[in-house]
Design an enzyme around this catalytic site. Sequence first.
Site, mmCIF file in Angstrom:
data_model
loop_
_atom_site.group_PDB
_atom_site.id
_atom_site.type_symbol
_atom_site.label_atom_id
_atom_site.label_comp_id
_atom_site.label_asym_id
_atom_site.label_seq_id
_atom_site.Cartn_x
_atom_site.Cartn_y
_atom_site.Cartn_z
ATOM 1 C CD GLU A 83 -2.434 -1.223 2.772
ATOM 2 O OE1 GLU A 83 -1.816 -0.772 3.753
ATOM 3 O OE2 GLU A 83 -3.533 -1.753 2.863
ATOM 4 N NE ARG B 38 6.114 9.488 3.374
ATOM 5 C CZ ARG B 38 5.648 10.302 4.328
ATOM 6 N NH1 ARG B 38 5.704 11.598 4.169
ATOM 7 N NH2 ARG B 38 5.119 9.808 5.439
ATOM 8 C CE1 TYR C 157 3.055 14.003 11.446
ATOM 9 C CE2 TYR C 157 3.209 14.920 9.240
ATOM 10 C CZ TYR C 157 2.507 14.215 10.193
ATOM 11 O OH TYR C 157 1.280 13.717 9.887
ATOM 12 C CB CYS D 246 -2.812 34.630 13.102
ATOM 13 S SG CYS D 246 -2.991 36.195 12.330
ATOM 14 C CD GLU D 247 -0.296 27.969 15.091
ATOM 15 O OE1 GLU D 247 -1.507 28.221 15.076
ATOM 16 O OE2 GLU D 247 0.168 26.883 15.409
#
Length: 443
Positions: free
Chosen positions: A290, A293, A334, A361-362
């Site tokens: 499967e 990525r 990550y 806004c972070e």
Amino acid sequence: MYLHGTSRINDKGHLEIGGCDVVDLAKEFGTPLYIVDEELVRRRAREYVQAFRETGLRFQVAYASKAFCVMAMCRVAEEEGMSLDVVSDGELYTALQAGFPAERIHFHGNNKTPEEIEMALAAGIGCFVVDNFTELALLNAIAAEHGKKVNVLLRVTPGVEAHTHDYISTGQQDSKFGFDIGNGTAYKAVEQALAQPQLKLLGVHSHIGSQIFEVEGFRMAVEKVAAFSIEVREKLGATFPVINLGGGFGIRYVEGDAPLPVSTYVKAITDAIITQFTAADYPLPEIWVEPGRSIVGDAGTTLYTVGTSKDIPGVRKYVAVDGGMTDNPRPALYGSKYEAVLANRANESLSELVSVAGKCCESGDMLIWDLKLPPVESGDLLAVFCTGAYNYAMASNYNRIRRPAVVFARDGQADLVVARESYENIVGNDLIPERLRKPAVAK
Ligand code: LLP
């Protein structure tokens, strides 16, 4: 500069993907824009199918649609002879809407709802990958109501820890997924599955993690799964016709990432299967994998327009783009690293060190720390590579930012496969209850 697939720098010094000048794509479709190198997706799919064909074994390569699930991608997966792994009603719906053959769909997930099971049963999907005892009983009961017999694999945790980020490794015992082989839970699950009249047990499934660069983990997983299959045959008399080894094959995001060729992973898995099962005189099972990525990851590029910048002398220069953690949450989530180029001046020398910020806004909304670029100006285009997997799929509307469009580029043609979200989409599900409505203004 490392260029993936069909990407190249053309005479104008512009990045080109699938024969399309990305400066033109920005004009036509706007930014941020996800650009998928369709040829590269197909090449990756063919590498898997070809590698398995060469072994002479029976197989299915199921594209893990969680990596990037849109209808056009389901069509490409089908055309390339892949099966499809889905983990929710939304992914299943997308696949079915794209006309993906239901019998080649495998349904995953650790908490499938009764509604999702009903939907998948009605569609006639090929296989349920059962994760836990609750699901085992629920699936049997719902199948009985409909008078159906369903194919199942049992998801097991083989006790193999892949060398990867904690949040994306799953094969170890302490995981929310699957039945543990080591403590006897998987054996009990097999007993129960065999006793359920509506379930046809095809075999077991193991997924050890994601972004894996070695074959050792897969070999060990095969050994565990083979030993378990042999034990089941001895004690319960049941033989598994299918073994699913999951996904997790790594890709190159940045220099230093050293993925193995697809054929190396496939050969390691198939060789281990042949060795382990033949030694026990066990009929060779069909092998399923499967990959997610490694099918779409390096085929994706996100194109942004540079806006503002902030130079803190002696500290750092921030350059902000018109997207960020909303279209790519992986750096924030990550600590993932990416490479990028200035797509409209890709030949110029890299004389400036900048950090690329998003527009949310972070403070954590940073895409790349310390990137070398030519002197950047407002209006330049920044292309971030390797964003094909878990970017659009994990995009959000934080700050009510609209999700970007997606195009497939191939042979000089770019086709829109997902439209940019509209303002109407943004408020589309909002409702204002009667008591909060603004009174009509009297004229
Ligand atoms: N099969 C199963 C059962 C899985 O859980 C996964 C990924 C795959 C296959 C596909 O794995 P791949 O070949 O794509 O590595 N959001 C994280 C990745 C989460 C992976 C979840 N499961 C990220 O952005 O890195």
